[in-house]
Design a protein around this motif. Structure first.
Motif, PDB file in Angstrom:
ATOM      1  N   LYS A  98      -3.935  -0.664   1.366  1.00 32.10           N
ATOM      2  CA  LYS A  98      -4.727   0.095   0.399  1.00 32.10           C
ATOM      3  C   LYS A  98      -3.935   1.279  -0.131  1.00 32.10           C
ATOM      4  O   LYS A  98      -4.148   1.731  -1.242  1.00 32.10           O
ATOM      5  CB  LYS A  98      -6.022   0.566   1.036  1.00 32.10           C
ATOM      6  CG  LYS A  98      -6.957  -0.599   1.325  1.00 32.10           C
ATOM      7  CD  LYS A  98      -8.297  -0.138   1.766  1.00 32.10           C
ATOM      8  CE  LYS A  98      -9.199  -1.356   1.928  1.00 32.10           C
ATOM      9  NZ  LYS A  98     -10.509  -1.019   2.372  1.00 32.10           N
ATOM     10  N   SER A  99      -3.049   1.796   0.690  1.00 30.17           N
ATOM     11  CA  SER A  99      -2.177   2.874   0.243  1.00 30.17           C
ATOM     12  C   SER A  99      -0.994   2.977   1.195  1.00 30.17           C
ATOM     13  O   SER A  99      -1.069   2.579   2.348  1.00 30.17           O
ATOM     14  CB  SER A  99      -2.918   4.211   0.168  1.00 30.17           C
ATOM     15  OG  SER A  99      -3.222   4.671   1.454  1.00 30.17           O
ATOM     16  N   TYR A 118      -1.408  -5.822  -3.966  1.00 25.43           N
ATOM     17  CA  TYR A 118      -2.438  -5.215  -4.806  1.00 25.43           C
ATOM     18  C   TYR A 118      -2.720  -3.783  -4.392  1.00 25.43           C
ATOM     19  O   TYR A 118      -3.860  -3.368  -4.258  1.00 25.43           O
ATOM     20  CB  TYR A 118      -3.716  -6.064  -4.802  1.00 25.43           C
ATOM     21  CG  TYR A 118      -3.420  -7.515  -5.072  1.00 25.43           C
ATOM     22  CD1 TYR A 118      -2.956  -7.922  -6.323  1.00 25.43           C
ATOM     23  CD2 TYR A 118      -3.535  -8.461  -4.074  1.00 25.43           C
ATOM     24  CE1 TYR A 118      -2.644  -9.249  -6.568  1.00 25.43           C
ATOM     25  CE2 TYR A 118      -3.227  -9.794  -4.318  1.00 25.43           C
ATOM     26  CZ  TYR A 118      -2.789 -10.174  -5.567  1.00 25.43           C
ATOM     27  OH  TYR A 118      -2.467 -11.478  -5.808  1.00 25.43           O
ATOM     28  N   PRO A 120      -3.524  -0.179  -4.531  1.00 25.61           N
ATOM     29  CA  PRO A 120      -4.077   0.740  -5.520  1.00 25.61           C
ATOM     30  C   PRO A 120      -3.415   2.117  -5.485  1.00 25.61           C
ATOM     31  O   PRO A 120      -3.482   2.868  -6.444  1.00 25.61           O
ATOM     32  CB  PRO A 120      -5.552   0.835  -5.132  1.00 25.61           C
ATOM     33  CG  PRO A 120      -5.621   0.435  -3.707  1.00 25.61           C
ATOM     34  CD  PRO A 120      -4.447  -0.466  -3.454  1.00 25.61           C
ATOM     35  N   ASN A 121      -2.755   2.464  -4.364  1.00 23.93           N
ATOM     36  CA  ASN A 121      -2.159   3.791  -4.241  1.00 23.93           C
ATOM     37  C   ASN A 121      -0.833   3.708  -3.492  1.00 23.93           C
ATOM     38  O   ASN A 121      -0.798   3.384  -2.312  1.00 23.93           O
ATOM     39  CB  ASN A 121      -3.130   4.715  -3.491  1.00 23.93           C
ATOM     40  CG  ASN A 121      -2.626   6.139  -3.430  1.00 23.93           C
ATOM     41  OD1 ASN A 121      -1.683   6.510  -4.115  1.00 23.93           O
ATOM     42  ND2 ASN A 121      -3.261   6.935  -2.602  1.00 23.93           N
TER      43      ASN A 121
END
Length: 135
Positions: A98-99, A118, A120-121
């Motif tokens: 996620k990051s 994928y 996001p951060n």
């Protein structure tokens, strides 16, 4: 609820962490890995450990495909003052990250290191960076 296996596994005090080292300690119950005083995570070391959710590391090099298909791996953190210099090709391919915050010590990120993540951060803070291709 009684559990036969721990959910956290620690690897420490060795130069190279290999796939066979990991296989010896990992079970389906493990969701967290702590890596201390290890110089390099070898190629394919944690591949296909779908239950793995987080890693805390003080490693200097992450080999190619080290976390291949760790679908549930969401959190990777590096120790403050990290000496991580290399993230190998396809290192986090098909992970659920996620990051991630890439430490300033990193000089090389291999081809497709985060393919199919994928993310996001993602944050970078480079001082002496050589190259980055096809994230």
């Amino acid at each position: 609820l009684f559990k036969l296996h721990p959910t956290t596994v620690t690897f420490k005090d060795q130069y190279l962490l290999t796939q066979s080292d990991v296989s010896a300690k990992m079970t389906d119950d493990v969701t967290e890995v702590v890596i201390e005083n290890i110089t390099e995570i070898g190629e394919l070391a944690f591949k296909y450990y779908e239950g793995l959710k987080s890693i805390s590391s003080s490693v200097e090099s992450i080999g190619a495909n080290a976390f291949l298909d760790c679908w549930n791996l969401e959190d990777v953190s590096f120790a403050e003052g990290s000496k991580l210099t290399t993230i190998g090709s396809y290192a986090f391919q098909s992970c659920g990250l996620k990051s991630i915050s890439i430490p300033p010590s990193v000089r090389t990120i291999g081809d497709y290191a985060f393919l199919q993540c994928y993310l996001p951060n993602i944050s970078f803070s480079f001082k002496k960076f050589k190259f980055i291709r096809n994230l």
